[in-house]
Scaffold this active site. Structure first.
Site, PDB file in Angstrom:
ATOM      1  N   ALA A 132       0.842  -1.204   0.000  1.00  0.00           N
ATOM      2  CA  ALA A 132       0.000   0.000   0.000  1.00  0.00           C
ATOM      3  C   ALA A 132       0.867   1.239   0.000  1.00  0.00           C
ATOM      4  CB  ALA A 132      -0.928   0.006   1.221  1.00  0.00           C
ATOM      5  N   ASP A 133       0.282   2.328  -0.475  1.00  0.00           N
ATOM      6  CA  ASP A 133       0.979   3.609  -0.425  1.00  0.00           C
ATOM      7  C   ASP A 133      -0.064   4.704  -0.228  1.00  0.00           C
ATOM      8  OD1 ASP A 133       3.803   4.708  -0.783  1.00  0.00           O
ATOM      9  OD2 ASP A 133       2.609   6.081  -2.004  1.00  0.00           O
ATOM     10  N   THR A 134       0.277   5.693   0.590  1.00  0.00           N
ATOM     11  CA  THR A 134      -0.633   6.802   0.889  1.00  0.00           C
ATOM     12  C   THR A 134       0.060   8.117   0.596  1.00  0.00           C
ATOM     13  OG1 THR A 134      -1.665   5.526   2.673  1.00  0.00           O
ATOM     14  CG2 THR A 134      -2.019   7.903   2.704  1.00  0.00           C
TER      15      THR A 134
END
Length: 201
Positions: A76-78
């Site tokens: 995941a990446d935010t």
């Protein structure tokens, strides 16, 4: 669909993502990866965050010592976006103050991309949340920096921590702003036969 539960590996060092997975009763093992994070020329924030999540999940899969049919990796990446610009992790106090001043009294977008792969197939979902800040004073911004919280946070604040006092309103997923949109992640986990709501010790 197979009823055999799959083992989840988390290709992320984020303590916040780990805590969110534990919150919904997911058992997982961390896998260490090293994925460079740099925006490619002409790449939009949406394309960038989606690419990073997919790359992290696939790198995590390659890092498994003996990847098998019942193993799944989550990457995941935010990131935050304001006026089309990425809200990155601050590079020091002056940069953090610049980021927070820019967000003061305004709304910005937080995007998280979540990727799951079992080696044969990969699914990626992208979630957006609007976050509205109240007006911030320079003294508040300076005090907040000295708490130590902004240092490793995209945009220079943590909604789940001390930075909550800045947030007037959110439109969309709260857990997305923390770093993993649970309402989107849970159906993906189910698709890959990874159980959640497991009993706690």
């Amino acid at each position: 669909m197979s009823h055999t539960s799959c083992q989840l590996f988390l290709a992320s060092g984020s303590p916040r993502r780990a805590e969110l997975l534990r919150q919904i009763g997911v058992n997982f093992t961390r896998v260490r990866i090293d994925v460079p994070e740099a925006l490619a020329p002409e790449e939009s924030p949406e394309q960038y965050v989606t690419r990073l999540a997919r790359t992290k999940a696939e790198a995590g899969w390659r890092a498994l010592e003996c990847a098998g049919a019942n193993q799944v990796v989550l990457g995941a990446d935010t990131l935050g976006v304001l006026d089309g610009q990425l809200l990155e992790k601050p590079q020091g106090q002056a940069h953090a103050a610049q980021l927070l001043r820019a967000m003061s009294g305004r709304s910005h977008t937080v995007m998280t991309a979540v990727a799951l792969t079992n080696g044969a197939s990969t699914d990626v979902a992208l979630v957006r949340t609007q976050v509205l800040f109240r007006e911030l004073s320079d003294s508040e911004i300076a005090q907040y920096w000295h708490t130590g919280e902004p240092v490793d946070k995209a945009g220079g604040y943590g909604i789940q921590g001390l930075g909550a006092v800045f947030v007037r309103e959110i439109r969309g997923s709260y857990s997305n702003v923390v770093g993993l949109p649970l309402e989107t992640t849970a159906p993906l986990l189910s698709k890959y036969n990874v159980p959640f709501w497991l009993g706690r010790e």
